[in-house]
Design a protein around this motif. Structure first.
Motif, PDB file in Angstrom:
ATOM      1  N   PRO A  29       6.286 -21.193 -41.007  1.00 14.49           N
ATOM      2  CA  PRO A  29       6.999 -21.133 -39.718  1.00 14.49           C
ATOM      3  C   PRO A  29       8.334 -20.394 -39.826  1.00 14.49           C
ATOM      4  O   PRO A  29       9.033 -20.494 -40.830  1.00 14.49           O
ATOM      5  N   GLY A  30       8.669 -19.667 -38.771  1.00 15.10           N
ATOM      6  CA  GLY A  30       9.899 -18.893 -38.717  1.00 15.10           C
ATOM      7  C   GLY A  30       9.667 -17.633 -37.918  1.00 15.10           C
ATOM      8  O   GLY A  30       8.743 -17.578 -37.118  1.00 15.10           O
ATOM      9  N   VAL A  63       3.322 -28.341 -31.812  1.00 15.80           N
ATOM     10  CA  VAL A  63       3.216 -26.914 -31.538  1.00 15.80           C
ATOM     11  C   VAL A  63       3.747 -26.618 -30.137  1.00 15.80           C
ATOM     12  O   VAL A  63       3.603 -27.426 -29.229  1.00 15.80           O
ATOM     13  N   SER A  64       4.378 -25.450 -30.002  1.00 18.03           N
ATOM     14  CA  SER A  64       4.895 -25.001 -28.711  1.00 18.03           C
ATOM     15  C   SER A  64       3.846 -24.104 -28.058  1.00 18.03           C
ATOM     16  O   SER A  64       2.759 -23.907 -28.593  1.00 18.03           O
ATOM     17  N   ALA A 117       1.798 -22.454 -39.713  1.00 16.29           N
ATOM     18  CA  ALA A 117       1.512 -22.393 -38.281  1.00 16.29           C
ATOM     19  C   ALA A 117       0.733 -21.120 -37.970  1.00 16.29           C
ATOM     20  O   ALA A 117       0.938 -20.082 -38.593  1.00 16.29           O
ATOM     21  N   ARG A 118      -0.152 -21.233 -36.973  1.00 14.70           N
ATOM     22  CA  ARG A 118      -0.933 -20.068 -36.529  1.00 14.70           C
ATOM     23  C   ARG A 118      -0.537 -19.733 -35.088  1.00 14.70           C
ATOM     24  O   ARG A 118      -0.763 -20.537 -34.186  1.00 14.70           O
ATOM     25  N   ILE A 141      12.450 -22.245 -35.317  1.00 11.98           N
ATOM     26  CA  ILE A 141      11.750 -23.511 -35.551  1.00 11.98           C
ATOM     27  C   ILE A 141      11.756 -24.372 -34.288  1.00 11.98           C
ATOM     28  O   ILE A 141      10.765 -25.020 -33.963  1.00 11.98           O
ATOM     29  N   LYS A 142      12.855 -24.334 -33.543  1.00 15.12           N
ATOM     30  CA  LYS A 142      12.885 -25.054 -32.264  1.00 15.12           C
ATOM     31  C   LYS A 142      11.847 -24.466 -31.309  1.00 15.12           C
ATOM     32  O   LYS A 142      11.118 -25.195 -30.636  1.00 15.12           O
ATOM     33  N   GLU A 143      11.761 -23.115 -31.263  1.00 19.31           N
ATOM     34  CA  GLU A 143      10.795 -22.444 -30.379  1.00 19.31           C
ATOM     35  C   GLU A 143       9.353 -22.721 -30.788  1.00 19.31           C
ATOM     36  O   GLU A 143       8.492 -22.916 -29.932  1.00 19.31           O
ATOM     37  N   GLU A 144       9.083 -22.733 -32.093  1.00 15.84           N
ATOM     38  CA  GLU A 144       7.695 -22.849 -32.555  1.00 15.84           C
ATOM     39  C   GLU A 144       7.201 -24.275 -32.696  1.00 15.84           C
ATOM     40  O   GLU A 144       6.060 -24.578 -32.368  1.00 15.84           O
TER      41      GLU A 144
END
Length: 133
Positions: A32-33, A97-98, A21-22, A50-53
């Protein structure tokens, strides 16, 4: 004194590629993390980040530690080191993506130069284990 940046990362490999992820405003992809908050455990950090991202819920019962890596952060002065505790886990939901993530991508070993040094160590191990093509 060396600064230690303590992070937890989710290793998701599918069809020989790893999910990266970027973050918004950055030009580098990461596993991710993210960073631990307060007295969070690795698992609590992993589930929250992971939920946030990526807007999915990890299954805590399936989480498995696959390795911890440390490497210097090249663009931070004073010799900062990032420690990344890596876990696999099943998830529920649809990867998306968030607001804090610009894009996600599935990387092969050929994409190794696009990630930070600590992530490259994980790429090397996954390649050696035959999981990353």
């Amino acid at each position: 004194m060396t600064i230690l940046i303590d992070t937890v990362a989710w290793v998701r490999v599918e069809s020989g590629r790893i999910l990266c992820a970027r973050p918004r405003g950055k030009d580098v992809f990461y596993i991710p993390g993210g960073k631990r908050e307060g007295a969070e455990t690795d698992l609590e950090t992993l589930l929250r980040e992971i939920k946030e991202e990526l807007t999915v819920l990890l299954d805590p019962g399936s989480a498995l530690h696959v390795g911890t890596y440390e490497a210097e952060v090249p663009d931070l002065p004073g010799g900062a080191v990032v420690r990344m505790s890596c876990y696999t886990a099943d998830y529920r939901g649809t990867l998306a993506v968030s607001a804090e993530i610009e894009e996600m991508a599935w990387f092969s070993y050929a994409d190794r130069p696009s990630v930070p040094p600590v992530d490259q160590l994980l790429f090397d191990d996954l390649k050696a284990a035959g999981e990353l093509r």
